[in-house]
Design a protein around this motif. Structure first.
Motif, short mmCIF file in Angstrom:
data_model
loop_
_atom_site.label_atom_id
_atom_site.label_comp_id
_atom_site.label_asym_id
_atom_site.label_seq_id
_atom_site.Cartn_x
_atom_site.Cartn_y
_atom_site.Cartn_z
N PHE A 144 26.26 52.93 37.81
CA PHE A 144 26.94 52.07 36.82
C PHE A 144 26.01 50.93 36.39
O PHE A 144 26.01 50.51 35.24
N ASN A 150 30.20 57.31 31.68
CA ASN A 150 30.93 58.11 32.66
C ASN A 150 30.51 59.57 32.61
O ASN A 150 30.41 60.24 33.65
N VAL A 161 34.70 63.59 34.94
CA VAL A 161 34.60 62.34 34.20
C VAL A 161 35.75 61.42 34.57
O VAL A 161 35.57 60.20 34.71
N VAL A 164 35.01 59.70 37.89
CA VAL A 164 34.02 58.62 37.71
C VAL A 164 34.67 57.42 37.04
O VAL A 164 34.43 56.27 37.44
N GLN A 165 35.50 57.67 36.04
CA GLN A 165 36.19 56.58 35.35
C GLN A 165 37.08 55.81 36.34
O GLN A 165 37.12 54.57 36.31
N ARG A 168 34.92 53.64 38.54
CA ARG A 168 34.46 52.46 37.81
C ARG A 168 35.55 51.39 37.80
O ARG A 168 35.29 50.22 38.07
#
Length: 219
Positions: A144, A150, A161, A164-165, A168
């Motif tokens: 990041f 992403n 995805v 990963v989102q 984050r």
């Protein structure tokens, strides 16, 4: 200079040096050293990851790091490994090398005063990333911090995805941050990402980081 000091030290019966991580690991496999002085800013490898590989090859070796990298993330990674000393090249002269050798020869550890203070600060800080983030989250923070999307991170780490989102968002929440620019700044300030000169001027983020300070002279 480091090799010269080692060769002159009475506790050192045999001294060898390597120009990079691969050659150093090969030397460890063949010589089975009692002590390894490791500059973690290597041209071909992440020196902190190399600590684990050296320990796997020579479990009894005492490993002392020499580095100018004293950011929070580098120190956290050092302290979580099989390490017996850290010479801070920002703070200490070359004379610290024989002191570290003496400590290792006597079965003691050797950490520079600044590193000892930083270690205590990390341990005592309830908001330290090491207490708030899991190991996976710390590894993702490195990506990041590079400003990757992403989608790009998902391809790198073989996650969806959406996963990963979610990571984050969770990392932002745990760190009390509110945007990706704040996350990138946090990662840079604490050493998750570092910078190298860009051919076009300015700087490019680099992971793993390139050398941040010149080494002590080799001879």
């Amino acid at each position: 200079m480091v090799c010269l000091i080692c060769r002159q030290h009475p506790a050192c019966e045999q001294v060898a040096e390597a120009p990079n991580g691969a050659a150093g690991l090969t030397l460890c496999e063949s010589l089975r050293p009692d002590l390894v002085l490791l500059d973690i800013d290597l041209p071909d490898a992440d020196g902190l990851d190399l600590i684990d590989r050296i320990s796997g090859v020579v479990p009894a070796a005492r490993i002392v790091v020499l580095s100018a990298r004293t950011d929070d993330f580098s120190l956290h990674r050092c302290f979580s490994r099989h390490l017996h000393g850290f010479i801070d090249k920002n703070e200490q002269p070359i004379d610290a090398v024989p002191e570290a050798i003496d400590a290792a020869a006597q079965g003691r550890t050797y950490f520079s005063p600044a590193v000892t203070r930083a270690r205590a600060a990390l341990r005592d800080n309830p908001n330290a990333f090491s207490k708030l983030l899991s190991e996976r989250e710390q590894n993702l923070l490195r990506l990041f911090g590079l400003g990757l999307s992403n989608d790009e991170i998902a391809r790198r780490v073989s996650l969806s995805v959406m996963t990963v989102q979610n990571h984050r968002r969770n990392i932002l929440g745990k760190l009390g941050l509110h945007s990706t620019p704040e996350l990138i700044r946090y990662a840079a300030e604490r050493g998750f990402t570092r910078f190298r000169p860009s051919p076009r001027g300015g700087s490019d983020r680099s992971e793993p980081a390139l050398r941040t300070a010149p080494p002590y002279p080799a001879r």
